[in-house]
Design a protein around this motif. Structure first.
Motif, PDB file in Angstrom:
ATOM      1  N   THR A  59      38.608  31.638  18.292  1.00 14.72           N
ATOM      2  CA  THR A  59      38.110  32.419  19.421  1.00 14.72           C
ATOM      3  C   THR A  59      39.108  33.505  19.794  1.00 14.72           C
ATOM      4  O   THR A  59      38.739  34.657  20.020  1.00 14.72           O
ATOM      5  CB  THR A  59      37.862  31.502  20.635  1.00 14.72           C
ATOM      6  OG1 THR A  59      36.851  30.541  20.295  1.00 14.72           O
ATOM      7  CG2 THR A  59      37.397  32.297  21.848  1.00 14.72           C
ATOM      8  N   THR A  60      40.393  33.154  19.862  1.00 19.76           N
ATOM      9  CA  THR A  60      41.449  34.107  20.177  1.00 19.76           C
ATOM     10  C   THR A  60      42.511  34.036  19.087  1.00 19.76           C
ATOM     11  O   THR A  60      42.910  32.942  18.681  1.00 19.76           O
ATOM     12  CB  THR A  60      42.092  33.799  21.543  1.00 19.76           C
ATOM     13  OG1 THR A  60      41.081  33.830  22.557  1.00 19.76           O
ATOM     14  CG2 THR A  60      43.175  34.808  21.883  1.00 19.76           C
ATOM     15  N   THR A  61      42.959  35.196  18.633  1.00 26.04           N
ATOM     16  CA  THR A  61      44.028  35.277  17.643  1.00 26.04           C
ATOM     17  C   THR A  61      45.131  36.167  18.191  1.00 26.04           C
ATOM     18  O   THR A  61      44.862  37.278  18.654  1.00 26.04           O
ATOM     19  CB  THR A  61      43.521  35.869  16.316  1.00 26.04           C
ATOM     20  OG1 THR A  61      42.449  35.072  15.813  1.00 26.04           O
ATOM     21  CG2 THR A  61      44.637  35.910  15.282  1.00 26.04           C
ATOM     22  N   VAL A  62      46.364  35.675  18.158  1.00 27.12           N
ATOM     23  CA  VAL A  62      47.512  36.436  18.652  1.00 27.12           C
ATOM     24  C   VAL A  62      48.525  36.566  17.519  1.00 27.12           C
ATOM     25  O   VAL A  62      49.150  35.585  17.123  1.00 27.12           O
ATOM     26  CB  VAL A  62      48.161  35.754  19.874  1.00 27.12           C
ATOM     27  CG1 VAL A  62      49.388  36.549  20.325  1.00 27.12           C
ATOM     28  CG2 VAL A  62      47.161  35.610  21.010  1.00 27.12           C
ATOM     29  N   GLN A  63      48.695  37.780  17.023  1.00 27.90           N
ATOM     30  CA  GLN A  63      49.665  38.040  15.964  1.00 27.90           C
ATOM     31  C   GLN A  63      50.922  38.736  16.480  1.00 27.90           C
ATOM     32  O   GLN A  63      51.958  38.695  15.832  1.00 27.90           O
ATOM     33  CB  GLN A  63      49.024  38.906  14.880  1.00 27.90           C
ATOM     34  CG  GLN A  63      47.876  38.237  14.146  1.00 27.90           C
ATOM     35  CD  GLN A  63      47.317  39.116  13.043  1.00 27.90           C
ATOM     36  OE1 GLN A  63      47.140  40.316  13.234  1.00 27.90           O
ATOM     37  NE2 GLN A  63      47.043  38.523  11.890  1.00 27.90           N
ATOM     38  N   ALA A  64      50.848  39.365  17.628  1.00 29.56           N
ATOM     39  CA  ALA A  64      51.959  40.161  18.141  1.00 29.56           C
ATOM     40  C   ALA A  64      53.078  39.291  18.689  1.00 29.56           C
ATOM     41  O   ALA A  64      52.838  38.198  19.225  1.00 29.56           O
ATOM     42  CB  ALA A  64      51.450  41.104  19.227  1.00 29.56           C
ATOM     43  N   ASP A  65      54.301  39.791  18.596  1.00 28.75           N
ATOM     44  CA  ASP A  65      55.447  39.104  19.183  1.00 28.75           C
ATOM     45  C   ASP A  65      55.457  39.319  20.697  1.00 28.75           C
ATOM     46  O   ASP A  65      54.941  40.311  21.223  1.00 28.75           O
ATOM     47  CB  ASP A  65      56.752  39.661  18.608  1.00 28.75           C
ATOM     48  CG  ASP A  65      56.946  39.319  17.138  1.00 28.75           C
ATOM     49  OD1 ASP A  65      56.249  38.408  16.644  1.00 28.75           O
ATOM     50  OD2 ASP A  65      57.786  39.974  16.488  1.00 28.75           O
ATOM     51  N   GLY A  66      56.076  38.370  21.403  1.00 24.58           N
ATOM     52  CA  GLY A  66      56.304  38.525  22.829  1.00 24.58           C
ATOM     53  C   GLY A  66      55.087  38.336  23.706  1.00 24.58           C
ATOM     54  O   GLY A  66      55.054  38.842  24.831  1.00 24.58           O
ATOM     55  N   PHE A  67      54.113  37.558  23.248  1.00 22.93           N
ATOM     56  CA  PHE A  67      52.889  37.339  24.025  1.00 22.93           C
ATOM     57  C   PHE A  67      53.109  36.214  25.035  1.00 22.93           C
ATOM     58  O   PHE A  67      53.706  35.181  24.728  1.00 22.93           O
ATOM     59  CB  PHE A  67      51.745  36.951  23.084  1.00 22.93           C
ATOM     60  CG  PHE A  67      50.438  36.695  23.773  1.00 22.93           C
ATOM     61  CD1 PHE A  67      49.574  37.731  24.073  1.00 22.93           C
ATOM     62  CD2 PHE A  67      50.057  35.404  24.127  1.00 22.93           C
ATOM     63  CE1 PHE A  67      48.360  37.503  24.702  1.00 22.93           C
ATOM     64  CE2 PHE A  67      48.855  35.153  24.755  1.00 22.93           C
ATOM     65  CZ  PHE A  67      48.004  36.208  25.047  1.00 22.93           C
ATOM     66  N   THR A  68      52.603  36.406  26.260  1.00 21.43           N
ATOM     67  CA  THR A  68      52.671  35.378  27.293  1.00 21.43           C
ATOM     68  C   THR A  68      51.311  35.237  27.956  1.00 21.43           C
ATOM     69  O   THR A  68      50.660  36.241  28.265  1.00 21.43           O
ATOM     70  CB  THR A  68      53.710  35.736  28.372  1.00 21.43           C
ATOM     71  OG1 THR A  68      55.007  35.834  27.766  1.00 21.43           O
ATOM     72  CG2 THR A  68      53.764  34.669  29.464  1.00 21.43           C
ATOM     73  N   ALA A  69      50.872  34.001  28.165  1.00 20.42           N
ATOM     74  CA  ALA A  69      49.619  33.729  28.884  1.00 20.42           C
ATOM     75  C   ALA A  69      49.882  32.701  29.960  1.00 20.42           C
ATOM     76  O   ALA A  69      50.645  31.742  29.755  1.00 20.42           O
ATOM     77  CB  ALA A  69      48.534  33.233  27.942  1.00 20.42           C
TER      78      ALA A  69
ATOM     79  N   VAL B 213      44.710  40.024  19.121  1.00 15.54           N
ATOM     80  CA  VAL B 213      45.854  40.837  19.512  1.00 15.54           C
ATOM     81  C   VAL B 213      46.680  41.078  18.251  1.00 15.54           C
ATOM     82  O   VAL B 213      47.359  40.171  17.767  1.00 15.54           O
ATOM     83  CB  VAL B 213      46.701  40.123  20.587  1.00 15.54           C
ATOM     84  CG1 VAL B 213      47.868  41.005  21.022  1.00 15.54           C
ATOM     85  CG2 VAL B 213      45.841  39.737  21.781  1.00 15.54           C
ATOM     86  N   ASP B 214      46.602  42.303  17.694  1.00 17.23           N
ATOM     87  CA  ASP B 214      47.275  42.558  16.421  1.00 17.23           C
ATOM     88  C   ASP B 214      48.771  42.754  16.614  1.00 17.23           C
ATOM     89  O   ASP B 214      49.288  42.781  17.734  1.00 17.23           O
ATOM     90  CB  ASP B 214      46.630  43.744  15.690  1.00 17.23           C
ATOM     91  CG  ASP B 214      46.830  45.080  16.410  1.00 17.23           C
ATOM     92  OD1 ASP B 214      47.899  45.299  17.012  1.00 17.23           O
ATOM     93  OD2 ASP B 214      45.907  45.917  16.367  1.00 17.23           O
TER      94      ASP B 214
END
Length: 375
Positions: free
Chosen positions: A140-150, A96-97
């Motif tokens: 496996t998963t990369t999260v760079q964006a702000d405001g991510f929720t899982a 997630v860029d």
């Protein structure tokens, strides 16, 4: 302490050794066939009845908009998208860029055992075009964006040392999180070495992250990085090892907090258990990376139960003798359990009651209050 799932979390090693098919091997909770056929997305709508115009549905059986998480992320350009993931095993890498802000991923069954995103790259795994992946590239998963929720998702890396004796780069990241305001609720993080990489996008970026009612397991530095991260009501479990003859088997935390950042990792109202023999694990060691030798790793563990797997006499150790743990920012407050016994006081720095007043989720996260968020 809050109540946890009454089922004992099946370790990554356990589900890898299972031999009764993919669902059993990944500890997937059984879903009734009729219910899954009618409502693979639970209470979260469907392609025919979307929660919002910016909701996408992912299902490996083809009942959604996409069959892979990667394809759904590619389609969700811009800000504010929600991905609803049907039960299944998603064997893929996902990124997630920085442009895909304010994203939300939901495990449709509301049980993290049902939705598993997993792959098996390690730092030393050869890349198709030459070279190796390195620690960051192994994720496996990369999260760079702000405001991510899982919510209700398992993030895993099932690479095993025993299967690759010729590879020395054994770091294998399940998820690397770099964005500010990144929240994980009721998620699982399964790996071996470097499982959960709670980091930031740059040295000068003090990314805030929040992990609530989550489960993480591993052996070496399996919660690490330079984020300002709060772990509340979480369960950390250290794995047994057959490749080592003596302690220590590994380390739970390895923060690399920037020296200019007043707050690193806060662990509160959580617990640390172990599959390994008593006292075979250290609670933490400081990571001062070569890219930032001014780092001053910061970790506070408070109101947390530490099981017998933690070496109570010497819970901290050095990653490099050039940066002794005593010079970093490690402290505890009101911890309980056999791993929290203070037998050598100089090895267990404690906060005062006054200092503990500023070691709270509110102080660490500021105006962001993710514990109030509703799905």
């Amino acid at each position: 302490m809050p109540s946890h799932d009454t089922r004992l979390p099946l370790s990554r090693r356990g589900f890898l050794l299972a031999s009764t098919g993919a669902a059993a091997a990944l500890a997937l909770a059984p879903v009734p066939a009729h219910a899954g056929a009618r409502r693979p997305f639970g209470r979260f709508g469907s392609p025919a009845a979307r929660l919002t115009p910016q909701t996408l549905y992912v299902d490996p059986k083809g009942r959604g908009d996409h069959t892979t998480v990667k394809d759904a992320v590619t389609a969700a350009t811009g800000s504010g998208w929600t991905l609803v993931l049907a039960p299944g095993t998603y064997r893929e890498t996902v990124a997630v860029d920085v442009t895909r802000t304010e994203a939300t991923w939901i495990g449709a069954s509301e049980d993290p055992r049902d939705v598993v995103i997993v792959y098996d790259n390690a730092a030393g795994t050869p890349k198709p075009g030459g070279g190796t992946y390195g620690t960051t590239g192994s994720a496996t998963t990369t999260v760079q964006a702000d405001g991510f929720t899982a919510r209700w998702i398992t993030f895993a890396n099932d690479w095993l040392r025993a299967d690759h004796p010729g590879i020395t780069g054994t770091q294998a990241v399940a998820i690397k999180v770099q964005g500010d305001r990144s929240a994980f609720h009721h998620c699982r993080f399964l790996g071996h070495q470097d499982t959960l990489y709670a980091d930031s996008i740059a040295l000068t970026s003090f990314a805030r992250q929040y992990f609530s009612h989550c489960y993480a397991e591993g052996d070496v530095d399996f919660v690490f990085g330079r984020a300002t991260a709060v772990y509340e009501h979480c369960h950390f479990r250290t794995l047994n090892r057959t490749d080592l003859a003596a302690a220590p088997y590994g380390f739970v935390f390895a923060p690399s907090t920037a020296g200019a950042n007043p707050r690193g990792y806060l662990v509160t109202r959580s617990r640390v258990s172990s599959e390994a023999p008593d006292a075979f694990y250290k609670l933490a060691r400081p990571w001062v990376p070569s890219s930032d030798t001014t780092a001053r790793p910061s970790l506070v563990v408070r109101d947390t139960w530490l099981g017998p797997g933690i070496d109570a006499a010497a819970p901290y150790t050095n990653m490099s003798d050039a940066f002794p743990w005593q010079n970093q920012r490690f402290a505890e407050y009101r911890d309980t359990g056999p791993g929290a016994r203070i037998t050598v006081p100089e090895n267990r720095p404690q906060l005062t009651a006054e200092q503990a007043e500023s070691a709270t989720r509110e102080a660490y996260l500021g105006d962001w209050k993710p514990w109030r968020e509703e799905c």
